[in-house]
Design a protein around this motif. Structure first.
Motif, short mmCIF file in Angstrom:
data_model
loop_
_atom_site.label_atom_id
_atom_site.label_comp_id
_atom_site.label_asym_id
_atom_site.label_seq_id
_atom_site.Cartn_x
_atom_site.Cartn_y
_atom_site.Cartn_z
N ARG A 31 36.16 34.14 34.27
CA ARG A 31 34.88 33.08 34.44
C ARG A 31 34.41 33.32 35.80
NH1 ARG A 31 40.09 30.87 34.91
NH2 ARG A 31 41.02 30.22 36.89
N GLY A 32 34.73 33.95 36.84
CA GLY A 32 34.13 34.43 38.03
C GLY A 32 34.25 33.07 39.02
N MET A 33 33.40 33.36 40.29
CA MET A 33 33.50 32.58 41.44
C MET A 33 31.99 32.73 41.99
SD MET A 33 37.08 32.98 43.21
CE MET A 33 36.79 34.77 43.27
N ASP A 34 31.74 31.34 42.53
CA ASP A 34 30.43 31.31 43.14
C ASP A 34 30.67 31.79 44.69
OD1 ASP A 34 31.78 29.34 44.45
OD2 ASP A 34 30.43 27.84 43.64
N GLU A 35 29.78 31.92 45.67
CA GLU A 35 29.96 32.60 46.74
C GLU A 35 31.03 31.73 48.02
OE1 GLU A 35 26.09 33.15 48.65
OE2 GLU A 35 25.42 34.53 47.35
N GLN A 36 30.72 30.23 47.58
CA GLN A 36 31.63 29.53 48.59
C GLN A 36 33.16 29.55 48.02
OE1 GLN A 36 29.85 25.52 48.50
NE2 GLN A 36 28.02 26.29 49.78
N THR A 37 33.27 29.58 46.67
CA THR A 37 34.49 29.79 46.30
C THR A 37 35.06 31.15 46.68
OG1 THR A 37 33.99 28.23 44.64
CG2 THR A 37 36.04 29.34 44.22
N LEU A 38 34.26 32.35 46.58
CA LEU A 38 34.82 33.33 46.97
C LEU A 38 35.23 33.60 48.36
CD1 LEU A 38 35.14 36.14 45.68
CD2 LEU A 38 32.85 36.94 46.49
N ALA A 39 34.46 32.94 49.44
CA ALA A 39 34.68 33.12 50.70
C ALA A 39 36.11 32.25 51.09
CB ALA A 39 33.55 32.45 51.81
N ARG A 40 36.21 31.07 50.21
CA ARG A 40 37.56 30.38 50.46
C ARG A 40 38.57 31.01 49.99
NH1 ARG A 40 34.22 26.01 49.17
NH2 ARG A 40 34.90 26.07 47.09
N ALA A 41 38.54 31.66 48.83
CA ALA A 41 39.60 32.65 48.23
C ALA A 41 40.12 33.71 49.27
CB ALA A 41 39.14 33.01 47.08
N LEU A 42 39.32 34.26 49.76
CA LEU A 42 39.58 35.39 50.71
C LEU A 42 40.35 34.84 51.84
CD1 LEU A 42 36.78 37.92 50.59
CD2 LEU A 42 39.06 38.09 50.00
N ASP A 43 39.93 33.43 52.39
CA ASP A 43 40.40 32.93 53.65
C ASP A 43 41.84 32.02 53.24
OD1 ASP A 43 38.41 33.96 55.30
OD2 ASP A 43 37.24 32.06 55.00
N GLY A 44 42.00 31.97 51.77
CA GLY A 44 43.17 31.31 51.56
C GLY A 44 43.24 29.74 51.91
N LEU A 45 41.91 29.36 51.57
CA LEU A 45 41.66 27.93 51.79
C LEU A 45 41.12 27.30 50.67
CD1 LEU A 45 39.96 28.17 55.55
CD2 LEU A 45 42.46 27.64 55.07
N LYS A 46 41.15 25.87 50.68
CA LYS A 46 40.44 25.07 49.59
C LYS A 46 40.06 23.79 50.43
CE LYS A 46 44.17 22.70 47.75
NZ LYS A 46 44.92 22.40 46.45
N VAL A 47 38.99 23.22 49.72
CA VAL A 47 38.42 22.11 50.13
C VAL A 47 39.53 20.85 49.71
CG1 VAL A 47 36.67 20.31 50.01
CG2 VAL A 47 36.14 22.61 49.88
N ALA A 48 39.72 19.93 50.82
CA ALA A 48 40.74 19.00 50.33
C ALA A 48 40.20 17.75 49.81
CB ALA A 48 41.08 18.25 51.76
N GLU A 95 37.09 44.26 49.13
CA GLU A 95 35.72 43.53 48.86
C GLU A 95 35.92 42.82 47.73
OE1 GLU A 95 31.02 44.56 49.14
OE2 GLU A 95 32.43 46.30 49.17
N LEU A 96 35.57 41.59 47.69
CA LEU A 96 35.55 41.11 46.45
C LEU A 96 34.03 40.73 45.92
CD1 LEU A 96 38.26 38.18 46.58
CD2 LEU A 96 38.18 40.37 45.41
N LEU A 97 33.70 41.02 44.82
CA LEU A 97 32.40 41.00 44.11
C LEU A 97 32.56 40.04 42.84
CD1 LEU A 97 31.11 44.50 44.20
CD2 LEU A 97 30.49 42.62 46.02
N SER A 98 31.97 38.88 42.87
CA SER A 98 32.18 37.91 41.66
C SER A 98 30.73 37.10 41.50
CB SER A 98 33.21 36.77 41.97
OG SER A 98 33.49 36.08 40.83
#
Length: 784
Positions: A722-739, A768-771
């Motif tokens: 399904r892939g990810m958008d840019e914000q989701t991709l950035a949070r995925a690399l940082d190990g963070l998610k919106v509360a 490097e993640l591309l999605s």
């Protein structure tokens, strides 16, 4: 009657005959008389001619008697002509005994043998010189063997002869000296016959042609000058003789193995021959070449100058103008082909608008022409109509010419105006600075300062306007420094910046409780900059930050101890749980039914998963704390990727996915920690499996890529999930998610991607993640 007539006729005939005879006798006598008179006149004329002739005859008869005119007695100093030859010497006058004896002997010999004689005699007491030429007298003059002696007075000729003899002697001396001079001359000299053959050479000529001697050189006809244009030196000399004009030429001559330039001259000397000489001008030619090279180098250098330079000769003709001069005054190449006179140059410059406006231009031009006769350098400023400002320097040169220098100072004046603006801007900038600023010259005197400087140190404007020395400044601020704080540090900073060209800094406390930080900075112009900053507030903030930093360091130590303890506290119970479950599964506690075995299997599976999560958590924590240990093993990439694929083959099959493994042995090997690198790539594969729906495809590609900095190993894990958008991709690399509140963030439950990035970067690589939403995700790992 007839008889009488006959007698009368006879008498008449007789009388006629007598008359005729008398007439004839009278005529004959008259002719003889006239002949006699003519002979007497001829004799008197001859005698007078003899008397007036430069030679006096002396007739000496056989018996010694002599006949001569009175002039001979006068020449000999006698009163009268004596009767005999022996009386020509009276003891006081006439000929002396020796001369008379010689004359007597010569006369006797002539009378006997008819042999002529010559002698010279000088009478006693006289400077007269007499030449005697004697021979046998003609019988018609004096029969009987008389001698005729002709006496010549050649006193004047003798004087001429003496003079000529002296001049000849002097000429011989001069000739000898001239020959010696020619022989001793340092330049080759020679003399040729009219046909061009060498007849005389000097020692320099012999040395130049390396001959054995002058005679050998002349005999061999050895030429000093080689043939030029097919003409030998002899032929050139013959041409000079035929043209009756000297020929001068410059040729190259080999002397002592060296080629030297010589000026050779052939001088025709009429019918006597041709003289020649050769002057060595090699040094002069070398000097000329050096001068020309210097002139060319000078003019080439002048062409590189920004200022225009022109040279005018004594005739006021332009002989050189560099390119800037031509550009400034609009001189075209056509004008430089026929360089103009100075007045014409001013006309051309006026037509191009390159001279100032003058009400009376002819008078102005005559005034500028006076530069040539000036005794000093003239300098003028020429404002041109187009706004250009020229600085003109006219310098007369010793040869009567003029050196004209034109400098375009338009940009300089513009820069000067800009400099004034910048100075005012700098002053305004200094005054608006938050820092205190002062500029000191190398001699220690203050040059510039701002208002803040006076306020920080409590100095008067009147005192600063005197541009005080740094020592005077230290004396002023010493009273405002806190006790125990040396003000000498400020002076040291100024001296280090101005003299040592070093940047120094320091701090000083004031009596009012303020703390000032100062720094001395060397400036490019040789001055030194002193900056002063009031850091009282920052000191307080710094103290607070130190306290906070100490607290953070203590917290970091607590975290380190926590990680060490957590590694033990978490793994020990988990190991115990796993061990007991394995014992139960082995039947140590009794046989288990089917449900019990399932529970034990679930416990072991959870133990493995929890162990893996604990390992990931510890690796991530240690990596973030900078304490992750890495082993260095040789890892073959293709077998490594195959092992990772085999470990997940069951999960891939259960999820209904396909795995495409690409690569070969060309991927090579890398050095790294096999266990942790397998965990990083495994997390990427696990995320791809979790993110790919059933029927999807996962690609694992291993290759070797060549970048601009060298070769790297590239591992690509991609899926078509399904892939990810840019914000989701950035949070995925940082190990963070919106509360859940939508405003704060929290750590993601999954640690795969952050841990994978930490492990890859720990190996010196990049992740490097591309999605794209709906297109899938690609993870690209590059390892050195």
């Amino acid at each position: 009657m007839n008889l009488d007539e006959t007698a009368i006729v006879l008498i008449g005939l007789l009388l006629a005959a007598w008359t005729l005879a008398a007439a004839w006798a009278f005529l004959a006598a008259r002719r003889r008389e006239r002949r006699t008179e003519a002979m007497q006149r001829h004799a008197r004329r001859l005698g007078r001619m003899v008397d007036e002739s430069p030679a006096i005859p002396l007739l000496v008869r056989a018996d010694g008697r002599i006949e001569a005119p009175q002039r001979l007695a006068n020449w000999l100093g006698l009163d009268n002509v004596p009767g005999y030859l022996s009386e020509l010497d009276d003891g006081k006058r006439g000929l002396d005994a020796a001369q008379l004896a010689e004359l007597s002997e010569n006369v006797r010999r002539t009378q006997r043998t008819a042999a002529p004689f010559r002698m010279v005699a000088t009478p006693r007491g006289s400077r007269r010189s007499l030449a005697l030429r004697g021979h046998l007298a003609d019988p018609q003059v004096s029969p009987g063997g008389a001698a005729l002696v002709w006496v010549f007075d050649f006193s004047d000729s003798e004087s001429e002869l003496v003079k000529l003899r002296e001049e000849a002697a002097r000429a011989r001396g001069d000739f000898t000296a001239l020959v010696s001079l020619i022989e001793a001359a340092p330049l080759p000299m020679w003399f040729r016959a009219p046909d061009g053959a060498l007849r005389l050479v000097n020692s320099a000529y012999v040395a130049a042609v390396a001959g054995d001697g002058a005679e050998d050189v002349v005999a061999a006809q050895t030429e000093l000058v080689e043939s030029v244009d097919g003409l030998t030196a002899r032929q050139v000399a013959v041409q000079a003789s035929e043209q009756k004009q000297p020929i001068e030429r410059i040729v190259s001559v080999t002397i002592d193995g060296q080629r030297r330039a010589m000026r050779v001259s052939d001088l025709p000397l009429g019918d006597d021959g041709i003289a020649g000489y050769a002057v060595d001008i090699e040094d002069l030619e070398e000097l000329g070449r050096s001068f020309r090279a210097f002139r060319d180098a000078q003019r080439s250098m002048l062409d590189q100058l920004s200022a225009g330079v022109a040279q005018f000769d004594a005739k006021r003709q332009l002989i050189f103008a560099n390119r800037p001069f031509q550009r400034i005054f609009g001189l075209t190449p056509a004008a430089m082909l026929d360089p103009p006179q100075f007045a014409r140059f001013l006309d051309i410059a006026r037509d191009e608008g390159r001279v100032p406006e003058a009400r009376d231009f002819p008078e102005w031009r005559r005034e500028k022409a006076g530069w040539f006769s000036s005794s000093e350098t003239r300098e003028e400023a020429w404002p041109l109509p187009d706004g250009t400002h020229l600085r003109i320097v006219a310098q007369p040169v010793p040869d009567g010419g003029l050196l004209l220098i034109a400098e375009d100072r338009t940009e300089q004046l513009r820069l000067s105006a800009m400099r004034d603006t910048l100075l005012r801007t700098r002053t305004a900038t200094f005054d608006s600075l938050f820092e205190s600023v002062a500029v000191f010259a190398p001699d220690g005197r203050m040059q510039l300062w701002n208002r803040r400087f006076a306020a920080d140190w409590g100095l008067d404007e009147e005192f600063l306007d005197t541009h005080p020395h740094v020592e005077d400044l230290l004396a002023k601020i010493a009273a405002r420094v806190a006790e125990g704080e040396p003000a000498r540090g400020v002076g040291d900073a100024v001296r280090a910046a101005t003299l040592d060209r070093k940047q120094t800094s320091g701090r000083i406390g004031l009596a009012d409780g303020r703390t000032l930080e100062f720094a001395g900075v060397p400036l490019p112009d040789g001055n030194g900059l002193l900056t002063v900053l009031d850091i009282t507030d920052s000191q307080k903030a710094e103290s607070a930050l130190r306290e906070r930093n100490a607290a953070l360091m203590e917290a970091d130590a607590v975290k380190t101890r926590f990680l060490a303890n957590m590694s033990y506290e978490l793994r020990t119970p988990l190991t115990s749980i796993g061990g007991f479950a394995e014992l139960l599964q082995g039947g140590i506690g009794g046989e288990l039914d089917e449900s019990g075995r399932e529970y034990v299997g679930a416990i072991l599976s959870s133990v493995d998963r929890l162990g893996e999560q604990i390992e990931s958590l510890l690796d991530l924590s240690q990596s973030e704390a900078g304490m992750l240990p890495l082993a260095k093993d040789r890892i073959e990439l293709m077998p490594f990727a195959e092992s990772l694929a085999r470990e997940r083959a069951k999960r891939i099959g259960e999820a209904g996915l396909t795995l495409d493994l690409r690569g070969d042995k060309s991927a090579g090997a890398i050095a790294g920690d096999r266990r942790r690198l397998a965990r990083a790539i495994g997390h990427l594969l696990d995320n791809a499996i979790a993110a790919t729906p059933k029927g999807g495809r996962i690609l694992l590609d291993v290759s070797r890529q060549n970048t601009g900095e060298g070769e790297v190993a590239r591992i690509v894990v991609s899926d078509n999930g399904r892939g990810m958008d840019e914000q989701t991709l950035a949070r995925a690399l940082d190990g963070l998610k919106v509360a859940s509140d939508g405003h704060t963030v929290e750590r993601r439950q999954g640690l795969g991607l952050p841990l994978a990035r930490q492990l890859v970067e720990a190996h010196g690589g990049t992740l490097e993640l591309l999605s794209e939403p709906g297109e899938g995700t690609a993870a690209i790992v590059e390892l050195p």
